[in-house]
Write a protein that holds these residues in place. Structure first.
Motif, PDB file in Angstrom:
ATOM      1  N   LEU A 168       0.828  -1.205   0.000  1.00  0.00           N
ATOM      2  CA  LEU A 168       0.000   0.000   0.000  1.00  0.00           C
ATOM      3  C   LEU A 168       0.863   1.256   0.000  1.00  0.00           C
ATOM      4  O   LEU A 168       0.616   2.209  -0.747  1.00  0.00           O
ATOM      5  CB  LEU A 168      -0.912   0.034   1.235  1.00  0.00           C
ATOM      6  N   MET A 169       1.894   1.254   0.861  1.00  0.00           N
ATOM      7  CA  MET A 169       2.761   2.420   0.962  1.00  0.00           C
ATOM      8  C   MET A 169       3.595   2.588  -0.305  1.00  0.00           C
ATOM      9  O   MET A 169       3.925   3.715  -0.701  1.00  0.00           O
ATOM     10  CB  MET A 169       3.661   2.290   2.190  1.00  0.00           C
ATOM     11  N   TRP A 170       3.939   1.478  -0.945  1.00  0.00           N
ATOM     12  CA  TRP A 170       4.709   1.514  -2.193  1.00  0.00           C
ATOM     13  C   TRP A 170       3.901   2.214  -3.296  1.00  0.00           C
ATOM     14  O   TRP A 170       4.386   3.157  -3.945  1.00  0.00           O
ATOM     15  CB  TRP A 170       5.045   0.086  -2.597  1.00  0.00           C
ATOM     16  N   VAL A 171       2.666   1.771  -3.489  1.00  0.00           N
ATOM     17  CA  VAL A 171       1.817   2.373  -4.510  1.00  0.00           C
ATOM     18  C   VAL A 171       1.561   3.843  -4.200  1.00  0.00           C
ATOM     19  O   VAL A 171       1.598   4.708  -5.093  1.00  0.00           O
ATOM     20  CB  VAL A 171       0.485   1.595  -4.638  1.00  0.00           C
ATOM     21  N   LYS A 172       1.335   4.148  -2.922  1.00  0.00           N
ATOM     22  CA  LYS A 172       1.056   5.533  -2.524  1.00  0.00           C
ATOM     23  C   LYS A 172       2.281   6.414  -2.724  1.00  0.00           C
ATOM     24  O   LYS A 172       2.177   7.560  -3.199  1.00  0.00           O
ATOM     25  CB  LYS A 172       0.609   5.561  -1.056  1.00  0.00           C
ATOM     26  N   ALA A 173       3.460   5.894  -2.365  1.00  0.00           N
ATOM     27  CA  ALA A 173       4.684   6.679  -2.520  1.00  0.00           C
ATOM     28  C   ALA A 173       5.012   6.917  -3.983  1.00  0.00           C
ATOM     29  O   ALA A 173       5.527   7.976  -4.358  1.00  0.00           O
ATOM     30  CB  ALA A 173       5.848   5.969  -1.824  1.00  0.00           C
ATOM     31  N   ALA A 174       4.715   5.941  -4.825  1.00  0.00           N
ATOM     32  CA  ALA A 174       5.055   6.045  -6.243  1.00  0.00           C
ATOM     33  C   ALA A 174       4.050   6.872  -7.037  1.00  0.00           C
ATOM     34  O   ALA A 174       4.422   7.568  -7.988  1.00  0.00           O
ATOM     35  CB  ALA A 174       5.167   4.650  -6.858  1.00  0.00           C
ATOM     36  N   TYR A 175       2.763   6.828  -6.635  1.00  0.00           N
ATOM     37  CA  TYR A 175       1.731   7.435  -7.463  1.00  0.00           C
ATOM     38  C   TYR A 175       0.890   8.501  -6.779  1.00  0.00           C
ATOM     39  O   TYR A 175       0.127   9.196  -7.464  1.00  0.00           O
ATOM     40  CB  TYR A 175       0.815   6.337  -8.018  1.00  0.00           C
ATOM     41  N   ALA A 183       4.795  10.302   8.990  1.00  0.00           N
ATOM     42  CA  ALA A 183       3.804  10.564   7.940  1.00  0.00           C
ATOM     43  C   ALA A 183       3.014   9.316   7.563  1.00  0.00           C
ATOM     44  O   ALA A 183       2.025   9.400   6.833  1.00  0.00           O
ATOM     45  CB  ALA A 183       4.494  11.138   6.704  1.00  0.00           C
ATOM     46  N   VAL A 184       3.442   8.168   8.075  1.00  0.00           N
ATOM     47  CA  VAL A 184       2.817   6.900   7.686  1.00  0.00           C
ATOM     48  C   VAL A 184       1.360   6.777   8.128  1.00  0.00           C
ATOM     49  O   VAL A 184       0.506   6.372   7.320  1.00  0.00           O
ATOM     50  CB  VAL A 184       3.635   5.699   8.211  1.00  0.00           C
ATOM     51  N   PRO A 185       1.008   7.076   9.401  1.00  0.00           N
ATOM     52  CA  PRO A 185      -0.371   6.812   9.838  1.00  0.00           C
ATOM     53  C   PRO A 185      -1.449   7.417   8.946  1.00  0.00           C
ATOM     54  O   PRO A 185      -2.408   6.743   8.564  1.00  0.00           O
ATOM     55  CB  PRO A 185      -0.404   7.406  11.250  1.00  0.00           C
ATOM     56  N   ALA A 186      -1.312   8.700   8.600  1.00  0.00           N
ATOM     57  CA  ALA A 186      -2.335   9.351   7.779  1.00  0.00           C
ATOM     58  C   ALA A 186      -2.378   8.748   6.385  1.00  0.00           C
ATOM     59  O   ALA A 186      -3.462   8.486   5.842  1.00  0.00           O
ATOM     60  CB  ALA A 186      -2.061  10.854   7.695  1.00  0.00           C
ATOM     61  N   LEU A 187      -1.208   8.515   5.793  1.00  0.00           N
ATOM     62  CA  LEU A 187      -1.162   7.924   4.459  1.00  0.00           C
ATOM     63  C   LEU A 187      -1.668   6.483   4.471  1.00  0.00           C
ATOM     64  O   LEU A 187      -2.317   6.040   3.521  1.00  0.00           O
ATOM     65  CB  LEU A 187       0.264   7.972   3.912  1.00  0.00           C
ATOM     66  N   ARG A 188      -1.371   5.753   5.552  1.00  0.00           N
ATOM     67  CA  ARG A 188      -1.814   4.363   5.662  1.00  0.00           C
ATOM     68  C   ARG A 188      -3.334   4.280   5.644  1.00  0.00           C
ATOM     69  O   ARG A 188      -3.907   3.454   4.931  1.00  0.00           O
ATOM     70  CB  ARG A 188      -1.266   3.742   6.949  1.00  0.00           C
ATOM     71  N   ASP A 189      -3.986   5.108   6.436  1.00  0.00           N
ATOM     72  CA  ASP A 189      -5.447   5.072   6.489  1.00  0.00           C
ATOM     73  C   ASP A 189      -6.060   5.424   5.136  1.00  0.00           C
ATOM     74  O   ASP A 189      -7.041   4.794   4.697  1.00  0.00           O
ATOM     75  CB  ASP A 189      -5.951   6.050   7.561  1.00  0.00           C
ATOM     76  N   GLU A 190      -5.479   6.414   4.471  1.00  0.00           N
ATOM     77  CA  GLU A 190      -5.973   6.812   3.153  1.00  0.00           C
ATOM     78  C   GLU A 190      -5.755   5.698   2.134  1.00  0.00           C
ATOM     79  O   GLU A 190      -6.651   5.362   1.356  1.00  0.00           O
ATOM     80  CB  GLU A 190      -5.247   8.083   2.714  1.00  0.00           C
ATOM     81  N   ALA A 191      -4.561   5.111   2.163  1.00  0.00           N
ATOM     82  CA  ALA A 191      -4.228   4.042   1.215  1.00  0.00           C
ATOM     83  C   ALA A 191      -5.066   2.798   1.455  1.00  0.00           C
ATOM     84  O   ALA A 191      -5.478   2.114   0.500  1.00  0.00           O
ATOM     85  CB  ALA A 191      -2.739   3.712   1.312  1.00  0.00           C
ATOM     86  N   LEU A 192      -5.334   2.484   2.721  1.00  0.00           N
ATOM     87  CA  LEU A 192      -6.150   1.317   3.035  1.00  0.00           C
ATOM     88  C   LEU A 192      -7.569   1.491   2.517  1.00  0.00           C
ATOM     89  O   LEU A 192      -8.161   0.554   1.954  1.00  0.00           O
ATOM     90  CB  LEU A 192      -6.169   1.078   4.548  1.00  0.00           C
ATOM     91  N   ALA A 193      -8.110   2.686   2.661  1.00  0.00           N
ATOM     92  CA  ALA A 193      -9.462   2.959   2.168  1.00  0.00           C
ATOM     93  C   ALA A 193      -9.513   2.814   0.642  1.00  0.00           C
ATOM     94  O   ALA A 193     -10.481   2.254   0.091  1.00  0.00           O
ATOM     95  CB  ALA A 193      -9.900   4.360   2.579  1.00  0.00           C
TER      96      ALA A 193
END
Length: 325
Positions: free
Chosen positions: A164-171, A307-317
């Motif tokens: 999830l973090m990989w896709v979010k970090a890349a895109y 910065a992970v918690p906020a991005l994690r919740d967004e990416a999980l959704a």
């Protein structure tokens, strides 16, 4: 007299056993498996600690943190080993961990400044496949292909969360579109890494979410060079696995000794050919033969811990929405 002598000997043995300190380390299942590093780590540490080291498997990394949250300050764990950079912020929020005194000359691709958690190994997430397959060059090409993939659930698995973090970090904001495109490629989502990799080896998928170091297992342990990792041009997300000391431990000094042991040459030389990851501190002997053949990404991706918690919740959704359609 013989009875008294036997009874006395038994009492002495029981007393000696009671005086042996016990250290409980929660970790993930594959670490304590027969083929994982656990047996060798346990033997090596017990040879120097005069203690009883208990390595307890608790599922995968994300499941491990969930178990800790459930147990709270009543946990039996003295040390937790197997969280990673995507879980550090959430782990600190529990208030269950304290600073460590571990001192090491890390050979990580990034500087390490965290005072609570100590790294013990690291790697790059990647999709592993057979060499006779022509891999996609990136996530967009993967989504446009007919290739079937197996991934892990980010709610229970650190590789799953890493994806999830990989896709979010890349895109970034394009991540929902990437997941929508990938949804047809996903054969199944497993609870942990072991189940996913097993399905790939059984031929149930063309590719499996794993690590760039995974082919080293097949090459070194099985003398099989048929597996490799696809290198994506948008970069690869890093995983740094860490261990931390619980505030509630009744063995704080022994816990510190174990954590320091895990970054020593003795432990670090065990990890590459049992956990199949890069050591956090390169041993004096260097890396095992075979690691020089591994593909290495040109670009490393890693989201700052805070910065992970906020991005994690967004990416999980975004992930849940794409896979539920």
């Amino acid at each position: 007299m013989k009875y008294l002598t036997f009874a006395a000997a038994t009492l002495c043995a029981t007393a000696a056993l009671a005086e042996t300190p016990e250290l409980t380390v929660y970790t993930y299942d594959s670490f304590v498996s027969e083929w994982g590093p656990g047996p060798a780590i346990e033997k090596a540490f017990e040879e120097i600690c005069e203690c009883d080291l208990k390595l307890v498997g608790m599922g995968d990394g994300a499941a491990l943190l969930a178990r800790l949250k459930l147990e709270g300050a009543r946990t039996n764990a003295d040390v937790v080993m197997g969280l990673d950079t995507s879980l550090i912020a959430a782990a600190k929020e529990t208030g269950l961990f304290v600073d460590t005194l571990v001192d090491a000359n890390y050979t990580l691709p990034v500087d390490w400044t965290d005072t609570v958690f100590a790294p013990y190994d690291w790697g790059y997430f990647a999709f592993v496949h057979n060499k006779d397959l022509t891999p996609p060059a990136n996530f967009k090409a993967l989504g446009d292909s007919d290739l079937k993939i197996v991934i892990q659930d980010p709610r229970s698995s650190t590789p799953g969360l890493g994806l999830l973090m990989w896709v979010k970090a890349a895109y970034g904001d394009e991540a929902p579109a990437i997941w929508k495109s990938l949804s047809d490629n996903v054969v199944t989502v497993t609870k942990g890494w072991s189940e996913a990799y097993g399905l790939f080896l059984e031929g149930e998928a063309d590719m499996v979410l794993s690590y760039t170091t995974s082919p080293a297992y097949h090459l070194i342990a099985e003398e099989d060079d048929s597996k490799t990792a696809a290198i994506f041009d948008e970069g690869h997300y890093m995983q740094i696995e860490v261990l931390g000391k619980l505030a509630a431990t009744d063995q704080p000094e022994l816990a510190e000794r174990f954590m320091q042991f895990m970054v020593s040459d003795v432990a670090q030389i065990i990890l590459p050919t049992t956990n199949w990851m890069y050591p956090a501190v390169t041993p004096a002997q260097g890396l095992p033969e075979g690691f020089e053949t591994l593909t290495v990404p040109e670009q490393a991706l890693l989201t700052p811990n805070d910065a992970v918690p906020a991005l994690r919740d967004e990416a999980l959704a975004e992930w849940l929405d794409a896979l539920s359609q």
